[in-house]
Scaffold this motif. Structure first.
Motif, mmCIF file in Angstrom:
data_model
loop_
_atom_site.group_PDB
_atom_site.id
_atom_site.type_symbol
_atom_site.label_atom_id
_atom_site.label_comp_id
_atom_site.label_asym_id
_atom_site.label_seq_id
_atom_site.Cartn_x
_atom_site.Cartn_y
_atom_site.Cartn_z
ATOM 1 N N UNK A 73 36.095 41.467 53.467
ATOM 2 C CA UNK A 73 36.879 40.824 54.523
ATOM 3 C C UNK A 73 37.885 39.823 53.976
ATOM 4 N N UNK A 74 37.695 39.383 52.747
ATOM 5 C CA UNK A 74 38.630 38.431 52.161
ATOM 6 C C UNK A 74 39.739 39.123 51.370
ATOM 7 N N UNK A 75 39.756 40.445 51.386
ATOM 8 C CA UNK A 75 40.836 41.213 50.770
ATOM 9 C C UNK A 75 41.808 41.575 51.888
ATOM 10 N N UNK A 76 43.001 41.022 51.839
ATOM 11 C CA UNK A 76 43.959 41.209 52.919
ATOM 12 C C UNK A 76 45.175 41.984 52.451
ATOM 13 N N UNK A 77 45.707 42.792 53.348
ATOM 14 C CA UNK A 77 46.958 43.477 53.079
ATOM 15 C C UNK A 77 48.116 42.499 53.200
ATOM 16 N N UNK B 102 38.987 35.466 46.123
ATOM 17 C CA UNK B 102 38.537 36.852 46.249
ATOM 18 C C UNK B 102 39.596 37.841 45.771
ATOM 19 N N UNK B 103 40.846 37.625 46.184
ATOM 20 C CA UNK B 103 41.901 38.571 45.847
ATOM 21 C C UNK B 103 42.279 38.500 44.368
ATOM 22 N N UNK B 104 42.299 37.303 43.787
ATOM 23 C CA UNK B 104 42.594 37.185 42.361
ATOM 24 C C UNK B 104 41.458 37.796 41.547
ATOM 25 N N UNK B 105 40.226 37.569 42.001
ATOM 26 C CA UNK B 105 39.087 38.178 41.318
ATOM 27 C C UNK B 105 39.173 39.695 41.318
ATOM 28 N N UNK B 106 39.543 40.256 42.468
ATOM 29 C CA UNK B 106 39.680 41.714 42.548
ATOM 30 C C UNK B 106 40.826 42.204 41.665
ATOM 31 N N UNK B 107 41.938 41.474 41.655
ATOM 32 C CA UNK B 107 43.070 41.843 40.807
ATOM 33 C C UNK B 107 42.673 41.837 39.339
ATOM 34 N N UNK B 108 42.002 40.772 38.916
ATOM 35 C CA UNK B 108 41.575 40.683 37.513
ATOM 36 C C UNK B 108 40.627 41.828 37.170
ATOM 37 N N UNK C 258 42.787 45.405 37.369
ATOM 38 C CA UNK C 258 43.848 45.610 36.388
ATOM 39 C C UNK C 258 43.464 45.236 34.970
ATOM 40 N N UNK C 259 42.517 44.287 34.821
ATOM 41 C CA UNK C 259 42.198 43.766 33.493
ATOM 42 C C UNK C 259 40.708 43.843 33.176
ATOM 43 N N UNK C 260 39.982 44.667 33.962
ATOM 44 C CA UNK C 260 38.542 44.864 33.770
ATOM 45 C C UNK C 260 37.787 43.535 33.692
ATOM 46 N N UNK C 261 38.242 42.566 34.485
ATOM 47 C CA UNK C 261 37.579 41.270 34.556
ATOM 48 C C UNK C 261 37.927 40.316 33.430
ATOM 49 N N UNK C 262 38.819 40.706 32.543
ATOM 50 C CA UNK C 262 39.193 39.890 31.393
ATOM 51 C C UNK C 262 40.244 38.860 31.809
#
Length: 128
Positions: free
Chosen positions: A3-7, A79-85, A88-92
């Motif tokens: 729910x914290x991932x927004x378009x 939440x969104x930065x965590x998902x992006x990382x 795209x960067x496998x959590x790195x």
């Protein structure tokens, strides 16, 4: 979807709500008109979907609904930065920061602020 991932449109609507605390669908529409040029019904429909998702709630004032956020900007950003990382960067985190530093112009003042944040983090602080 978390729910914290927004378009993109949802995030724009949330920014209006975070800035004002609450707003009607018409007020959100007016705030986004120049940027988006969307029909009022599009905004109203999106607010209903966002309420079902649990990121906004409403209260009635006469015949209109006033919407307010149920999640903070900090929660959504985290939440969104965590998902992006992760995506795209496998959590790195190092890879994410390295990418941002390499690919984006950073003026000297911003660079000084980033250095201060790193120093604070090294000393166990949470300065933001």
């Amino acid at each position: 979807m978390n729910k914290k991932q927004l378009g993109d449109l949802q995030l724009a609507i949330m920014r209006v709500l975070w800035d004002g605390g609450e707003a009607s669908a018409a007020e959100v529409h007016r705030a986004l008109w120049d940027e988006r040029g969307l029909a009022p019904t599009t905004i109203a429909t999106m607010l209903v979907k966002m309420e079902r998702k649990g990121v906004v709630t409403h209260r009635s004032e006469g015949r209109r609904y006033l919407y307010s956020p149920t999640v903070s900007e900090a929660e959504v950003t985290h939440s969104m930065v965590g998902q992006l990382a992760q995506r795209l960067f496998e959590g790195d985190v190092r890879a994410l920061v390295s990418h941002l530093l390499a690919e984006h112009e950073i003026d000297p003042d911003e660079l000084s602020e980033l250095k201060a944040l790193i120093e604070s983090k090294e000393q166990g602080g949470t300065k933001r």
